[in-house]
Design a protein around this motif. Structure first.
Motif, short mmCIF file in Angstrom:
data_model
loop_
_atom_site.label_atom_id
_atom_site.label_comp_id
_atom_site.label_asym_id
_atom_site.label_seq_id
_atom_site.Cartn_x
_atom_site.Cartn_y
_atom_site.Cartn_z
N GLY A 284 0.77 -1.23 0.00
CA GLY A 284 0.00 0.00 0.00
C GLY A 284 0.81 1.29 0.00
N LYS A 285 2.13 1.18 0.07
CA LYS A 285 3.00 2.37 0.07
C LYS A 285 3.52 2.59 -1.34
CE LYS A 285 6.26 5.04 2.32
NZ LYS A 285 5.92 6.31 2.80
N LYS A 286 3.23 3.76 -1.91
CA LYS A 286 3.65 4.05 -3.29
C LYS A 286 5.17 4.10 -3.39
CE LYS A 286 -0.47 6.41 -4.70
NZ LYS A 286 -1.09 7.53 -5.39
N VAL A 287 5.68 3.55 -4.49
CA VAL A 287 7.11 3.62 -4.79
C VAL A 287 7.27 4.19 -6.19
CG1 VAL A 287 7.86 1.79 -3.22
CG2 VAL A 287 7.13 1.18 -5.51
N ASN A 288 8.19 5.15 -6.33
CA ASN A 288 8.40 5.81 -7.61
C ASN A 288 9.76 5.54 -8.22
OD1 ASN A 288 5.86 7.29 -7.76
ND2 ASN A 288 6.62 8.40 -5.98
N THR A 289 10.69 5.04 -7.40
CA THR A 289 12.05 4.76 -7.88
C THR A 289 12.47 3.38 -7.39
OG1 THR A 289 13.17 5.67 -5.95
CG2 THR A 289 12.64 7.22 -7.73
N SER A 290 13.50 2.84 -8.03
CA SER A 290 14.01 1.55 -7.58
C SER A 290 14.56 1.66 -6.16
CB SER A 290 15.07 1.01 -8.53
OG SER A 290 16.13 1.91 -8.67
#
Length: 76
Positions: free
Chosen positions: A28-34
């Protein structure tokens, strides 16, 4: 986070993550980068299960991934 490669016998492969998938969230936690993806996964231990929200072919799907131990790391 675009999946460029899925390693053989990895937790991702076992869960059905495919090359070309886009990982949007970890539990549920957004991730935008590796780096954000790695930081979220690092919060858990081998044997833990995490839910990945993935975009594939224009649809959002959820995959449950059971984390595997790294070399010399015991599974809980």
């Amino acid at each position: 986070v675009l999946v460029n490669e899925v390693m053989k016998e990895s937790a991702a492969e076992d869960a059905g993550v495919l090359k070309g998938d886009i990982i949007l969230e970890v539990n549920g936690k957004k991730v935008n980068t590796s780096q954000e993806l790695q930081a979220q996964v690092a919060l858990y231990r081998a044997g833990d299960k995490v839910k990945l929200t993935i975009q594939r072919d224009g649809s959002k799907i959820t995959k449950e991934v059971k984390l595997k131990p790294k070399d010399n790391e015991p599974e809980v």
